[in-house]
Design an enzyme around this catalytic site. Structure first.
Site, PDB file in Angstrom:
ATOM      1  N   GLY A  12      91.729  65.055  44.264  1.00 48.03           N
ATOM      2  CA  GLY A  12      90.979  63.803  44.347  1.00 48.03           C
ATOM      3  C   GLY A  12      90.998  63.147  42.978  1.00 48.03           C
ATOM      4  O   GLY A  12      90.549  63.747  41.999  1.00 48.03           O
ATOM      5  N   GLY A  14      89.597  60.219  42.397  1.00 48.88           N
ATOM      6  CA  GLY A  14      88.584  59.155  42.421  1.00 48.88           C
ATOM      7  C   GLY A  14      87.658  59.276  41.225  1.00 48.88           C
ATOM      8  O   GLY A  14      88.024  59.847  40.191  1.00 48.88           O
ATOM      9  N   GLY A  17      86.742  63.089  40.600  1.00 46.70           N
ATOM     10  CA  GLY A  17      87.937  63.849  40.216  1.00 46.70           C
ATOM     11  C   GLY A  17      88.475  63.455  38.855  1.00 46.70           C
ATOM     12  O   GLY A  17      88.779  64.309  38.015  1.00 46.70           O
ATOM     13  N   ASN A 123      81.022  66.106  49.435  1.00 42.79           N
ATOM     14  CA  ASN A 123      79.805  66.182  50.243  1.00 42.79           C
ATOM     15  C   ASN A 123      80.068  66.014  51.732  1.00 42.79           C
ATOM     16  O   ASN A 123      81.062  65.426  52.106  1.00 42.79           O
ATOM     17  CB  ASN A 123      78.821  65.108  49.768  1.00 42.79           C
ATOM     18  N   HIS A 178      71.892  71.225  48.782  1.00 43.19           N
ATOM     19  CA  HIS A 178      72.204  70.077  47.926  1.00 43.19           C
ATOM     20  C   HIS A 178      71.899  68.827  48.743  1.00 43.19           C
ATOM     21  O   HIS A 178      72.788  68.134  49.213  1.00 43.19           O
ATOM     22  CB  HIS A 178      73.676  70.145  47.525  1.00 43.19           C
TER      23      HIS A 178
HETATM   24  N1  APR Z   1      93.910  64.550  49.975  1.00 45.39           N
HETATM   25  C1  APR Z   1      93.801  64.224  48.664  1.00 45.39           C
HETATM   26  N2  APR Z   1      93.005  63.237  48.233  1.00 45.39           N
HETATM   27  C2  APR Z   1      92.316  62.540  49.130  1.00 45.39           C
HETATM   28  C3  APR Z   1      92.391  62.829  50.517  1.00 45.39           C
HETATM   29  C4  APR Z   1      93.240  63.880  50.926  1.00 45.39           C
HETATM   30  N3  APR Z   1      93.374  64.207  52.206  1.00 45.39           N
HETATM   31  N4  APR Z   1      91.590  61.949  51.160  1.00 45.39           N
HETATM   32  C5  APR Z   1      91.019  61.164  50.235  1.00 45.39           C
HETATM   33  N5  APR Z   1      91.459  61.518  49.010  1.00 45.39           N
HETATM   34  C6  APR Z   1      91.114  60.923  47.717  1.00 45.39           C
HETATM   35  C7  APR Z   1      91.057  59.403  47.755  1.00 45.39           C
HETATM   36  O1  APR Z   1      92.357  58.838  47.724  1.00 45.39           O
HETATM   37  C8  APR Z   1      90.236  59.100  46.522  1.00 45.39           C
HETATM   38  O2  APR Z   1      91.052  58.895  45.373  1.00 45.39           O
HETATM   39  O3  APR Z   1      89.815  61.295  47.314  1.00 45.39           O
HETATM   40  C9  APR Z   1      89.396  60.370  46.294  1.00 45.39           C
HETATM   41  C10 APR Z   1      87.915  60.137  46.420  1.00 45.39           C
HETATM   42  O4  APR Z   1      87.546  59.351  45.352  1.00 45.39           O
HETATM   43  P1  APR Z   1      86.298  58.345  45.398  1.00 45.39           P
HETATM   44  O5  APR Z   1      86.386  57.523  46.636  1.00 45.39           O
HETATM   45  O6  APR Z   1      86.234  57.670  44.078  1.00 45.39           O
HETATM   46  O7  APR Z   1      85.052  59.330  45.598  1.00 45.39           O
HETATM   47  P2  APR Z   1      84.228  60.081  44.455  1.00 45.39           P
HETATM   48  O8  APR Z   1      83.132  59.222  43.954  1.00 45.39           O
HETATM   49  O9  APR Z   1      85.178  60.685  43.499  1.00 45.39           O
HETATM   50  O10 APR Z   1      83.532  61.239  45.322  1.00 45.39           O
HETATM   51  C11 APR Z   1      84.304  62.274  45.898  1.00 45.39           C
HETATM   52  O11 APR Z   1      82.619  63.973  45.616  1.00 45.39           O
HETATM   53  O12 APR Z   1      80.421  63.921  44.869  1.00 45.39           O
HETATM   54  C12 APR Z   1      81.268  63.905  45.986  1.00 45.39           C
HETATM   55  O13 APR Z   1      79.999  62.636  47.613  1.00 45.39           O
HETATM   56  C13 APR Z   1      81.132  62.641  46.795  1.00 45.39           C
HETATM   57  O14 APR Z   1      82.302  63.473  48.725  1.00 45.39           O
HETATM   58  C14 APR Z   1      82.417  62.651  47.574  1.00 45.39           C
HETATM   59  C15 APR Z   1      83.399  63.285  46.582  1.00 45.39           C
END
Ligand code: APR
Length: 313
Positions: A12, A14, A17, A123, A178
């Site tokens: 991830g 995002g 990550g 989450n 959590h």
């Molecule tokens: N494989 C790899 N990456 C993925 C997949 C997948 N199958 N599906 C989604 N992603 C990536 C998205 O492309 C995105 O870059 O996961 C990332 C999520 O990033 P954000 O939308 O910025 O979310 P973020 O704020 O990082 O939160 C991620 O952590 O704290 C928890 O509740 C939060 O569940 C959420 C997670």
């Protein structure tokens, strides 16, 4: 002789990550791989982070990818892929959406990093950790949920702010789930050994406990889109560091309980020792009557989330 460098893969790219990657790299915990289905995001952020390394002088390779082969040999894998909570959305509503993502990810981790220690961040973490362990088939020592490290950090930050003391001197832990039924252990919180209950009024402490439970929602409400990421990433990297450096840190982690605390087969946050073997020990804690009742509620909240997983294929 070639010294082996640690390898940390963050799934991830995002907010959570990329912040994990940032801190893991800056602390030179090892080489970092950022994997995302959005290859451009993973590669772009990795390249950007690498280009920051001469400034802050961290000797870390950072690679972005969408290919699971690149996580081969990882010591620690931090799973952040998934949708964050939208304002007003509960962590529970995310179950179905994020379980599919976790399945995808864990199949890749199982195949390419079968010896890794996995930290589950996405989450609703309490349920995603159960599901991740099922797909991975790893022992419980190597699949650990990140929730307690974050919630405990928030609790400590609020107490330090209220008391006007250094965050370094505030010790406290949040156990349980959590989510809204988490348990900030106010009775045991202390500042350099002095019970917090002696340093602030019950009203103030109650308000801090309530704020801690809603801390994620407070940030989500302010951000409007997305959810917290600095403190969640800090908690994740703290756990990774404890494992990689064999620190034997004592922190609240969501681990699969096999009878400890009277719970069977669920991931619940309890005091753990983290070291080179991952979860090395679950520490016992004598809860008072009121806390026991709260713990039962916390466990019930986890069970409800896990029940929600039954509909997930
Ligand atoms: N494989 C790899 N990456 C993925 C997949 C997948 N199958 N599906 C989604 N992603 C990536 C998205 O492309 C995105 O870059 O996961 C990332 C999520 O990033 P954000 O939308 O910025 O979310 P973020 O704020 O990082 O939160 C991620 O952590 O704290 C928890 O509740 C939060 O569940 C959420 C997670």
């Amino acid at each position: 002789m070639t010294a082996r460098r640690n390898k940390i893969s963050v799934i991830g790219a995002g907010f959570v990550g990329s912040t994990c990657a940032h801190w893991a790299a800056a602390r030179e915990l090892g080489d970092v791989v950022i994997l995302d289905i959005n290859e451009g995001a993973a590669k772009g952020k990795a390249l950007d982070l690498f280009q920051a390394s001469p400034v802050f002088k961290f000797d870390t390779q950072v690679k972005g990818t969408s290919n699971y082969e690149d996580i081969a040999g990882s010591d620690v894998v931090i799973i952040t892929a998934g949708m964050p909570r939208k304002p007003g959305m509960s962590r529970d509503e995310l179950v179905g959406i994020n379980a599919k993502i976790v399945k995808d990810v864990c199949e890749g981790v199982k195949k390419y990093a079968p010896e890794s220690f996995v930290i589950v961040v996405c989450n609703p973490m309490d349920a995603m950790a159960v599901y991740a362990k099922k797909i991975l088939g790893f022992p419980r020592e190597r699949v650990i949920g990140m929730g307690g490290a974050l919630d405990s950090a928030r609790f400590r930050a609020f107490m330090a702010e209220e008391l006007g003391v250094s965050i370094k001197d505030v010790n406290a832990m949040v156990i349980g789930n959590h989510g809204d039924a988490m348990m900030p252990l106010a009775r045991l919180a202390n500042v350099a050994g002095i019970p917090v209950t002696e340093l602030m009024s019950k009203e103030k402490l109650d308000a801090i406990v309530a704020r801690t439970k809603q801390a994620g929602a407070e940030i989500g409400g302010l951000l409007k889109t997305g959810s917290a990421f600095y403190a969640p990433a800090a908690g994740s990297v703290e756990m990774a560091e404890a494992i990689l450096k064999d620190q034997k840190r004592v922190m609240s982690c969501a681990v699969e309980l096999n009878g400890e605390y009277g719970v069977q087969g669920l991931f619940v946050g309890v005091p753990c020792v983290l070291g080179k073997n991952g979860l090395e020990k679950i520490l016992p804690l004598e809860l008072n009557t009121e806390e026991k009742a709260e713990f039962v509620k916390s466990v019930a909240a986890v069970q409800a989330l896990v029940d929600g997983l039954k509909n997930v294929q």
